[in-house]
Scaffold this active site. Structure first.
Site, PDB file in Angstrom:
ATOM      1  N   LYS A  11      48.641  40.528  44.707  1.00 48.86           N
ATOM      2  CA  LYS A  11      47.785  41.721  44.769  1.00 48.86           C
ATOM      3  C   LYS A  11      47.409  42.077  46.217  1.00 48.86           C
ATOM      4  CE  LYS A  11      45.832  41.066  40.127  1.00 48.86           C
ATOM      5  NZ  LYS A  11      44.587  41.042  39.306  1.00 48.86           N
ATOM      6  N   TYR A  51      48.340  48.893  33.776  1.00 51.00           N
ATOM      7  CA  TYR A  51      47.193  48.228  33.129  1.00 51.00           C
ATOM      8  C   TYR A  51      46.653  49.035  31.945  1.00 51.00           C
ATOM      9  CZ  TYR A  51      46.728  44.542  36.680  1.00 51.00           C
ATOM     10  OH  TYR A  51      46.914  43.443  37.490  1.00 51.00           O
ATOM     11  N   ASN A 117      41.408  38.938  42.743  1.00 48.79           N
ATOM     12  CA  ASN A 117      41.773  37.569  42.378  1.00 48.79           C
ATOM     13  C   ASN A 117      43.214  37.198  42.738  1.00 48.79           C
ATOM     14  OD1 ASN A 117      43.028  39.107  40.483  1.00 48.79           O
ATOM     15  ND2 ASN A 117      41.991  38.248  38.710  1.00 48.79           N
ATOM     16  N   HIS A 120      48.500  38.624  39.795  1.00 48.28           N
ATOM     17  CA  HIS A 120      48.665  38.943  38.374  1.00 48.28           C
ATOM     18  C   HIS A 120      49.794  38.091  37.810  1.00 48.28           C
ATOM     19  CE1 HIS A 120      49.360  41.306  34.708  1.00 48.28           C
ATOM     20  NE2 HIS A 120      50.647  41.090  34.962  1.00 48.28           N
ATOM     21  N   GLU A 131      56.183  44.312  31.294  1.00 43.86           N
ATOM     22  CA  GLU A 131      55.851  44.374  32.717  1.00 43.86           C
ATOM     23  C   GLU A 131      57.096  44.233  33.599  1.00 43.86           C
ATOM     24  OE1 GLU A 131      52.835  41.389  33.135  1.00 43.86           O
ATOM     25  OE2 GLU A 131      51.334  42.600  32.092  1.00 43.86           O
TER      26      GLU A 131
HETATM   27  P1  IDP Z   1      43.997  38.339  33.871  1.00 42.24           P
HETATM   28  O1  IDP Z   1      44.523  39.017  35.125  1.00 42.24           O
HETATM   29  O2  IDP Z   1      43.529  36.934  34.143  1.00 42.24           O
HETATM   30  O3  IDP Z   1      44.967  38.425  32.709  1.00 42.24           O
HETATM   31  P2  IDP Z   1      42.462  40.440  32.549  1.00 42.24           P
HETATM   32  O4  IDP Z   1      41.237  40.216  31.717  1.00 42.24           O
HETATM   33  O5  IDP Z   1      43.729  40.803  31.845  1.00 42.24           O
HETATM   34  O6  IDP Z   1      42.656  39.136  33.445  1.00 42.24           O
HETATM   35  O7  IDP Z   1      42.084  41.572  33.596  1.00 42.24           O
HETATM   36  C1  IDP Z   1      43.082  42.183  34.389  1.00 42.24           C
HETATM   37  C2  IDP Z   1      42.564  42.295  35.813  1.00 42.24           C
HETATM   38  O8  IDP Z   1      41.435  43.164  35.829  1.00 42.24           O
HETATM   39  C3  IDP Z   1      42.058  40.991  36.435  1.00 42.24           C
HETATM   40  O9  IDP Z   1      43.086  40.190  36.965  1.00 42.24           O
HETATM   41  C4  IDP Z   1      41.117  41.515  37.515  1.00 42.24           C
HETATM   42  O10 IDP Z   1      41.822  41.922  38.684  1.00 42.24           O
HETATM   43  C5  IDP Z   1      40.505  42.735  36.836  1.00 42.24           C
HETATM   44  N1  IDP Z   1      39.226  42.412  36.199  1.00 42.24           N
HETATM   45  C6  IDP Z   1      39.027  41.692  35.056  1.00 42.24           C
HETATM   46  N2  IDP Z   1      37.724  41.583  34.748  1.00 42.24           N
HETATM   47  C7  IDP Z   1      37.059  42.254  35.720  1.00 42.24           C
HETATM   48  C8  IDP Z   1      35.661  42.524  35.967  1.00 42.24           C
HETATM   49  O11 IDP Z   1      34.774  42.110  35.223  1.00 42.24           O
HETATM   50  N3  IDP Z   1      35.382  43.248  37.092  1.00 42.24           N
HETATM   51  C9  IDP Z   1      36.351  43.749  37.931  1.00 42.24           C
HETATM   52  N4  IDP Z   1      37.671  43.528  37.741  1.00 42.24           N
HETATM   53  C10 IDP Z   1      38.013  42.786  36.647  1.00 42.24           C
END
Ligand code: IDP
Ligand code: MG
Length: 142
Positions: A11, A51, A117, A120, A131
């Protein structure tokens, strides 16, 4: 267990930190083969499409803005049980939690919080298929 393919995206936050090489090397050291690799920048529209499953979530707009804020690198990784193993290697969604429960995970090492984070990874065979074909054409997978 079976040989699977999964998609990762380094990312914008990890790209800006210069962590691309370390992240790719981690997967090579873990025994995965890189079957496709591409650097690009998402438009907000394309990030929104990628997404799409999260379109009703409160963080959707923030996620779309973040993912289109700078270049990313996507890769197709292949290996035994790849989808589950890669999810384990990246760690939990929230990098702060990852530092507590999985300190060697990629999100612990290179991410900041729940949103930024670092990486992905596909979370199921269905999402991996969607994807991979969203990002790569057949000829780009070797
Ligand atoms: P994942 O990437 O671990 O599968 P998901 O719940 O699918 O997590 O969420 C997709 C992406 O959305 C996350 O990797 C993160 O970048 C973002 N995200 C998830 N939850 C939050 C939040 O509470 N605040 C802001 N961004 C979030
Ligand atoms: Mg997910």
């Amino acid at each position: 267990m079976a040989v699977e393919r999964t998609l990762i995206i380094v990312k914008p936050d990890a790209m800006e930190k210069g962590a691309l090489g370390k992240i790719l090397d981690r997967f090579i050291q873990e025994g995965f083969q890189i079957k496709a690799l591409k650097m690009f920048r998402f438009t907000p529209e394309k990030a929104g499409d990628f997404y799409y499953v999260h379109r009703e979530r409160p963080f959707y707009q923030e996620l779309v803005e973040f993912m289109s804020s700078g270049p990313v690198v996507a890769a197709v990784l292949e290996g035994e049980d790849a989808i589950k193993r890669v999810r384990e290697i990246i760690g939990p969604t929230d990098s702060e939690e990852a530092r507590k429960v999985a300190p060697k995970s990629i999100r612990a090492l290179f991410g900041t919080d729940k949103g930024k984070n670092a990486i992905h990874a596909s979370d199921s065979p269905e999402s991996a298929q969607y994807e991979i074909s969203f990002i790569f054409s057949g000829l780009e997978i070797v």
